[in-house]
Each structure stands twice: as C-alpha cells, then as structure tokens.
Design an enzyme around this catalytic site. Structure first.
Site, PDB file in Angstrom:
ATOM      1  N   THR A 124      24.698  10.600  13.527  1.00  9.30           N
ATOM      2  CA  THR A 124      25.967   9.872  13.628  1.00  9.30           C
ATOM      3  C   THR A 124      26.032   8.773  12.568  1.00  9.30           C
ATOM      4  O   THR A 124      25.135   8.655  11.724  1.00  9.30           O
ATOM      5  CB  THR A 124      26.126   9.221  15.019  1.00  9.30           C
ATOM      6  OG1 THR A 124      25.245   8.094  15.124  1.00  9.30           O
ATOM      7  CG2 THR A 124      25.825  10.218  16.121  1.00  9.30           C
ATOM      8  N   ARG A 125      27.086   7.961  12.640  1.00 14.16           N
ATOM      9  CA  ARG A 125      27.222   6.822  11.725  1.00 14.16           C
ATOM     10  C   ARG A 125      26.522   5.579  12.253  1.00 14.16           C
ATOM     11  O   ARG A 125      26.678   4.489  11.703  1.00 14.16           O
ATOM     12  CB  ARG A 125      28.706   6.513  11.483  1.00 14.16           C
ATOM     13  CG  ARG A 125      29.385   7.482  10.531  1.00 14.16           C
ATOM     14  CD  ARG A 125      30.895   7.331  10.504  1.00 14.16           C
ATOM     15  NE  ARG A 125      31.345   5.962  10.415  1.00 14.16           N
ATOM     16  CZ  ARG A 125      32.128   5.366  11.316  1.00 14.16           C
ATOM     17  NH1 ARG A 125      32.529   6.018  12.391  1.00 14.16           N
ATOM     18  NH2 ARG A 125      32.505   4.118  11.151  1.00 14.16           N
ATOM     19  N   LYS A 126      25.737   5.721  13.314  1.00 13.42           N
ATOM     20  CA  LYS A 126      24.987   4.585  13.855  1.00 13.42           C
ATOM     21  C   LYS A 126      23.725   4.406  13.020  1.00 13.42           C
ATOM     22  O   LYS A 126      22.614   4.764  13.425  1.00 13.42           O
ATOM     23  CB  LYS A 126      24.665   4.809  15.326  1.00 13.42           C
ATOM     24  CG  LYS A 126      25.911   4.800  16.211  1.00 13.42           C
ATOM     25  CD  LYS A 126      25.568   5.055  17.663  1.00 13.42           C
ATOM     26  CE  LYS A 126      26.825   5.075  18.527  1.00 13.42           C
ATOM     27  NZ  LYS A 126      26.525   5.381  19.947  1.00 13.42           N
ATOM     28  N   THR A 127      23.931   3.852  11.833  1.00 12.70           N
ATOM     29  CA  THR A 127      22.840   3.602  10.894  1.00 12.70           C
ATOM     30  C   THR A 127      22.813   2.121  10.550  1.00 12.70           C
ATOM     31  O   THR A 127      23.791   1.405  10.748  1.00 12.70           O
ATOM     32  CB  THR A 127      23.032   4.415   9.606  1.00 12.70           C
ATOM     33  OG1 THR A 127      24.299   4.068   9.026  1.00 12.70           O
ATOM     34  CG2 THR A 127      23.020   5.911   9.887  1.00 12.70           C
TER      35      THR A 127
END
Length: 273
Positions: A124-127
């Site tokens: 996901t974009r949870k970086t």
C-alpha cells in the site's frame, strides 16, 4: 538507477555530517570485512548496497542476491577497502540491507500463506515519507506486487472522497473524460449496497474494505454474475492469521500495509578480518 544514486548519496551525507572524525586518523592500507546475518529471513537491499559501494569506492562481493533466503551466521558480502571508507560507510550499508530485508521477509511470509490461490499480494501507500521507492522495492523482492506508487497512477475513491460526491455515476462519467484512457478507477466499499452502486457506476476495481471473507464471497458471486470484468481487492486489518481465508474468498488481490509498516529489521553486522 539515477534515483538510487541520489538516494544513496543523501544517506551517506546524512550519516557523515560535516565529515567522519575518524577519517583523518584512520590507519593506512586496505582492510577486509564481512557483512554477516544474525537473523533468518529474506535478503533485500543489495541493489542499493552495490550503488553505495561504487559511490564510496570500496570493493564488495555479494554472496547472496536480492530475494535469497538467509540463515543466522551466513555471510552476505565480503568487503575490501580503506579503513576510513569502510567504517564511514558501515552504518549506511547495513541500514540499507537490514531495513529492506525486514520488509522482504515480512512480504515473503504473507506470500507463502497465499501460495496456490492465484491471488495477488499488494502493498500500500503506507510507507515512510521519502522512502516509498525503497520500501516498495523491498516488498517486491519479498514477493508482493506494488499497488499505487502515488496518487497519479490510479483514481481511487476512498470513503473520504465519496463523502464529497453526490452522484457517483455522473462523477465517474466526468472523470473518464479527464483521466488517461488507460487509467483505472478503484472504489472503496464497506457494504454490499456500496458494492452494487460502485459496480453499476462503472468502477474498474472494487476494494472490499474491512469485510469478512464470508461477506466478500457474496460480493464475488454478485460480480461473477453481473460484472465479470471488474477486479476485486480485499483490504483492511488483514494479517498473517487471516490472509489465507481472504485468499480463498475468490478475490483477485489482497492488499496489506503491514507488509511494510509492521516489518522488523533483520539483524546484520560488519566484522573486520
């Protein structure tokens, strides 16, 4: 490769500050060292570590490749160069490998639990800010496929977006005229009624968010009977204990931020010979 060079150079600058104080007093001559694993897992970060070695001009022979399994006690790489260079590069070199290997190891754990289902594992974009390319590279090494790299490669309408839209069908019709012809539209749905509305409005992908595997099976049945071209993604609080049941529900893909944000660094060290 240009972006990796820039990333690595900035990491070196960050650690060295105004200059390594050991540099001027370091012993002369060339020294050898080994990077050794203290953990079991999957190796990643080698692509970046090689750029670091070239940038800092020390020799580095890797005994592992990105994606290889590793056991505690195994040697990852053999290094040779000036003491000042090896030691000023040590922490950045290990950080790259440890961080990436932790993510690859976590991704691999998820991927193994999904084997044989044909379902795609997505990150996901949870970086971490400024680390998206690096962390998503590491998840790929572990067996995941990148979801969106940013807001520009897919129009995703999440619950927050949907609260601003009065007529979903009209909104999608308008969006089709503005976005690229090859760009997909994904809509997040938490209930079956939302799924029906989103499919009838023209979505390309439905994200089944925080649904149970049983609820998703109903969505799969409805999709198969009415909109067989639409892809289904399961997401929301999916972990190692539950991912297999979601993979068996009939979805096309499962996304999990845990691949990256719950990954624990592997423990590596550098030892001089």
């Amino acid at each position: 490769m240009i972006n990796i060079k820039k990333f690595v150079k900035n990491a070196i600058i960050e650690d060295n500050g105004r200059g390594d104080l050991f540099f001027d007093v370091a012993p002369k001559g060339r020294f050898t060292a080994r990077a050794i694993s203290k953990s079991d897992g999957i190796v990643a970060g080698i692509q970046y570590a090689k750029v670091l070695a070239r940038t800092e001009k020390f020799d580095c022979k890797f005994l592992k490749r990105d994606g290889d399994p590793i056991k505690a006690g195994e040697v990852i790489a053999e290094l040779e160069g000036k003491a000042s260079i090896l030691l000023s590069s040590e922490r950045t070199f290990l950080n790259l490998l440890q961080h990436a290997s932790g993510i690859a190891t976590m991704a691999n754990e998820y991927a193994k639990l999904m084997e044989g289902t044909g379902v795609v594992l997505l990150d996901t974009r949870k970086t971490r800010p400024q680390l998206r390319d690096f962390e998503k590279y590491a998840s790929r090494v572990g067996g995941a496929i990148n979801h969106r790299l940013g807001l520009d490669d897919c129009l995703m309408l999440k619950d927050t977006h949907l609260r601003t839209i009065k007529n979903l069908k009209e909104f999608i019709k308008k969006a089709r005229k503005r976005i690229s012809w090859v760009t997909k539209i994904e809509i997040e749905c938490e209930t079956f009624s939302q799924v029906e509305e989103a499919m009838e409005a023209g979505a390309d992908i439905i994200m089944c968010d925080n649904m149970t595997p049983e609820q998703i099976k109903d969505v799969v049945k409805f999709r198969d009977e009415n909109f067989s071209h639409i892809l289904l993604e399961a997401s929301g609080n999916i972990n190692l204990d539950t991912i297999r049941s979601y993979a068996d529900s009939g979805v096309d893909a499962i996304s999990s931020g845990s691949i990256i944000h719950q990954a624990t660094w592997l423990d590596f060290s550098m030892k001089f010979d």
